[in-house]
Design a protein around this motif. Sequence first.
Motif, PDB file in Angstrom:
ATOM      1  N   ALA A   1      29.563  40.055  35.688  1.00  0.00           N
ATOM      2  CA  ALA A   1      29.242  41.346  36.295  1.00  0.00           C
ATOM      3  C   ALA A   1      30.282  41.719  37.349  1.00  0.00           C
ATOM      4  O   ALA A   1      30.700  42.876  37.452  1.00  0.00           O
ATOM      5  CB  ALA A   1      27.846  41.300  36.912  1.00  0.00           C
ATOM      6  N   ARG A   2      30.715  40.709  38.140  1.00  0.00           N
ATOM      7  CA  ARG A   2      31.743  40.985  39.153  1.00  0.00           C
ATOM      8  C   ARG A   2      33.066  41.389  38.487  1.00  0.00           C
ATOM      9  O   ARG A   2      33.738  42.304  38.954  1.00  0.00           O
ATOM     10  CB  ARG A   2      31.952  39.765  40.037  1.00  0.00           C
ATOM     11  CG  ARG A   2      30.827  39.570  41.038  1.00  0.00           C
ATOM     12  CD  ARG A   2      31.028  38.350  41.885  1.00  0.00           C
ATOM     13  NE  ARG A   2      29.952  38.200  42.867  1.00  0.00           N
ATOM     14  CZ  ARG A   2      29.661  37.087  43.474  1.00  0.00           C
ATOM     15  NH1 ARG A   2      30.359  35.987  43.222  1.00  0.00           N
ATOM     16  NH2 ARG A   2      28.677  37.036  44.340  1.00  0.00           N
ATOM     17  N   ASN A   3      33.411  40.668  37.395  1.00  0.00           N
ATOM     18  CA  ASN A   3      34.636  41.029  36.662  1.00  0.00           C
ATOM     19  C   ASN A   3      34.530  42.443  36.105  1.00  0.00           C
ATOM     20  O   ASN A   3      35.484  43.229  36.182  1.00  0.00           O
ATOM     21  CB  ASN A   3      34.894  40.037  35.529  1.00  0.00           C
ATOM     22  CG  ASN A   3      35.389  38.694  36.033  1.00  0.00           C
ATOM     23  OD1 ASN A   3      35.913  38.597  37.141  1.00  0.00           O
ATOM     24  ND2 ASN A   3      35.217  37.647  35.230  1.00  0.00           N
ATOM     25  N   ALA A   4      33.358  42.751  35.528  1.00  0.00           N
ATOM     26  CA  ALA A   4      33.157  44.100  34.986  1.00  0.00           C
ATOM     27  C   ALA A   4      33.248  45.145  36.091  1.00  0.00           C
ATOM     28  O   ALA A   4      33.847  46.211  35.911  1.00  0.00           O
ATOM     29  CB  ALA A   4      31.807  44.180  34.276  1.00  0.00           C
TER      30      ALA A   4
ATOM     31  N   ASP B   1      34.924  44.845  38.938  1.00  0.00           N
ATOM     32  CA  ASP B   1      36.329  44.950  39.345  1.00  0.00           C
ATOM     33  C   ASP B   1      37.133  45.790  38.357  1.00  0.00           C
ATOM     34  O   ASP B   1      37.951  46.621  38.747  1.00  0.00           O
ATOM     35  CB  ASP B   1      36.941  43.555  39.484  1.00  0.00           C
ATOM     36  CG  ASP B   1      36.338  42.765  40.645  1.00  0.00           C
ATOM     37  OD1 ASP B   1      35.708  43.406  41.531  1.00  0.00           O
ATOM     38  OD2 ASP B   1      36.485  41.526  40.663  1.00  0.00           O
ATOM     39  N   LYS B   2      36.875  45.563  37.059  1.00  0.00           N
ATOM     40  CA  LYS B   2      37.574  46.361  36.042  1.00  0.00           C
ATOM     41  C   LYS B   2      37.191  47.827  36.166  1.00  0.00           C
ATOM     42  O   LYS B   2      38.055  48.718  36.064  1.00  0.00           O
ATOM     43  CB  LYS B   2      37.240  45.844  34.643  1.00  0.00           C
ATOM     44  CG  LYS B   2      37.900  44.533  34.300  1.00  0.00           C
ATOM     45  CD  LYS B   2      37.526  44.091  32.902  1.00  0.00           C
ATOM     46  CE  LYS B   2      38.138  42.732  32.565  1.00  0.00           C
ATOM     47  NZ  LYS B   2      37.727  42.253  31.242  1.00  0.00           N
ATOM     48  N   ALA B   3      35.895  48.067  36.383  1.00  0.00           N
ATOM     49  CA  ALA B   3      35.438  49.454  36.530  1.00  0.00           C
ATOM     50  C   ALA B   3      36.077  50.101  37.758  1.00  0.00           C
ATOM     51  O   ALA B   3      36.496  51.267  37.708  1.00  0.00           O
ATOM     52  CB  ALA B   3      33.919  49.496  36.627  1.00  0.00           C
ATOM     53  N   GLN B   4      36.182  49.366  38.852  1.00  0.00           N
ATOM     54  CA  GLN B   4      36.815  49.911  40.046  1.00  0.00           C
ATOM     55  C   GLN B   4      38.291  50.194  39.804  1.00  0.00           C
ATOM     56  O   GLN B   4      38.825  51.216  40.236  1.00  0.00           O
ATOM     57  CB  GLN B   4      36.650  48.944  41.220  1.00  0.00           C
ATOM     58  CG  GLN B   4      35.255  48.932  41.816  1.00  0.00           C
ATOM     59  CD  GLN B   4      35.098  47.931  42.950  1.00  0.00           C
ATOM     60  OE1 GLN B   4      35.886  47.008  43.066  1.00  0.00           O
ATOM     61  NE2 GLN B   4      34.071  48.124  43.763  1.00  0.00           N
ATOM     62  N   THR B   5      38.947  49.264  39.088  1.00  0.00           N
ATOM     63  CA  THR B   5      40.364  49.472  38.764  1.00  0.00           C
ATOM     64  C   THR B   5      40.538  50.725  37.907  1.00  0.00           C
ATOM     65  O   THR B   5      41.411  51.559  38.168  1.00  0.00           O
ATOM     66  CB  THR B   5      40.931  48.238  38.027  1.00  0.00           C
ATOM     67  OG1 THR B   5      40.728  47.085  38.845  1.00  0.00           O
ATOM     68  CG2 THR B   5      42.402  48.405  37.734  1.00  0.00           C
TER      69      THR B   5
ATOM     70  N   GLU C   1      42.493  54.184  38.767  1.00  0.00           N
ATOM     71  CA  GLU C   1      43.502  54.764  37.875  1.00  0.00           C
ATOM     72  C   GLU C   1      43.133  56.198  37.517  1.00  0.00           C
ATOM     73  O   GLU C   1      43.993  57.093  37.502  1.00  0.00           O
ATOM     74  CB  GLU C   1      43.625  53.921  36.600  1.00  0.00           C
ATOM     75  CG  GLU C   1      44.300  52.584  36.812  1.00  0.00           C
ATOM     76  CD  GLU C   1      44.334  51.739  35.544  1.00  0.00           C
ATOM     77  OE1 GLU C   1      43.908  52.236  34.479  1.00  0.00           O
ATOM     78  OE2 GLU C   1      44.778  50.581  35.618  1.00  0.00           O
ATOM     79  N   MET C   2      41.841  56.429  37.221  1.00  0.00           N
ATOM     80  CA  MET C   2      41.401  57.779  36.879  1.00  0.00           C
ATOM     81  C   MET C   2      41.541  58.723  38.066  1.00  0.00           C
ATOM     82  O   MET C   2      41.923  59.891  37.900  1.00  0.00           O
ATOM     83  CB  MET C   2      39.949  57.745  36.382  1.00  0.00           C
ATOM     84  CG  MET C   2      39.808  57.074  35.025  1.00  0.00           C
ATOM     85  SD  MET C   2      38.103  56.921  34.501  1.00  0.00           S
ATOM     86  CE  MET C   2      37.723  58.608  34.128  1.00  0.00           C
ATOM     87  N   GLU C   3      41.264  58.228  39.273  1.00  0.00           N
ATOM     88  CA  GLU C   3      41.463  59.058  40.462  1.00  0.00           C
ATOM     89  C   GLU C   3      42.935  59.417  40.629  1.00  0.00           C
ATOM     90  O   GLU C   3      43.275  60.548  40.965  1.00  0.00           O
ATOM     91  CB  GLU C   3      40.955  58.339  41.711  1.00  0.00           C
ATOM     92  CG  GLU C   3      39.448  58.303  41.838  1.00  0.00           C
ATOM     93  CD  GLU C   3      38.973  57.523  43.058  1.00  0.00           C
ATOM     94  OE1 GLU C   3      39.823  56.930  43.756  1.00  0.00           O
ATOM     95  OE2 GLU C   3      37.756  57.504  43.287  1.00  0.00           O
ATOM     96  N   GLY C   4      43.805  58.425  40.373  1.00  0.00           N
ATOM     97  CA  GLY C   4      45.247  58.697  40.435  1.00  0.00           C
ATOM     98  C   GLY C   4      45.662  59.742  39.414  1.00  0.00           C
ATOM     99  O   GLY C   4      46.438  60.660  39.707  1.00  0.00           O
TER     100      GLY C   4
END
Length: 196
Positions: free
Chosen positions: A60-63, A65-69, A73-76
Amino acid sequence: LQDEGPLWDKLNEICENNKYFVLEDDSTAEQTKPLSISLQDELQRKEDEIKELNSKLAEARNARDKAQTLMLEMEGECVFLRNESEEVLAAKKRNTEDIIDAQNDIQKLSQKKLELEHDLRTSQFRETEAITFLRLFRGFYRKLLQNNSAHGTGNPGEIMLKMAGVPNLDDLIDIDVLLCESGLIEDYEVNSNMNS
């Protein structure tokens, strides 16, 4: 060991919930053996559950972190697209202003063209009228010279003096040459008897 107290009550409750032997007393070894095995099994199951939950937590933490990444990227990309959109809108605004300026220039040039076309038609009309007048005047002048030579003296000045209100035309004897040099009559019309 005594089977009284909060610890034993809690153990009895756990065993009862899990349908194991409840210890009434510690006199028989047969009753304590299944209880210790049951507690070890229970402990092992709980450890396995904890490991599984820890594994799921790590996933869940990995997911997360990936979602935050991905979100970063989408915000950028959103910022980039917003900047690009603003640039396109600014370029569109500049192009619209350029088109309006060009349309105004075209309108001014069209107005100037109409004015020049009007001036051209006016000049052409005046040229046609002037040529017609000069041809008529040439015919009149020719007839005047012929009449003068037919009646005698050959001096146009004397004839002009006898006519009331007629200007002195002594300098107009070579009018055909002047009209030809101006391009108002053709070469073959010089000194001819054409009246128009």
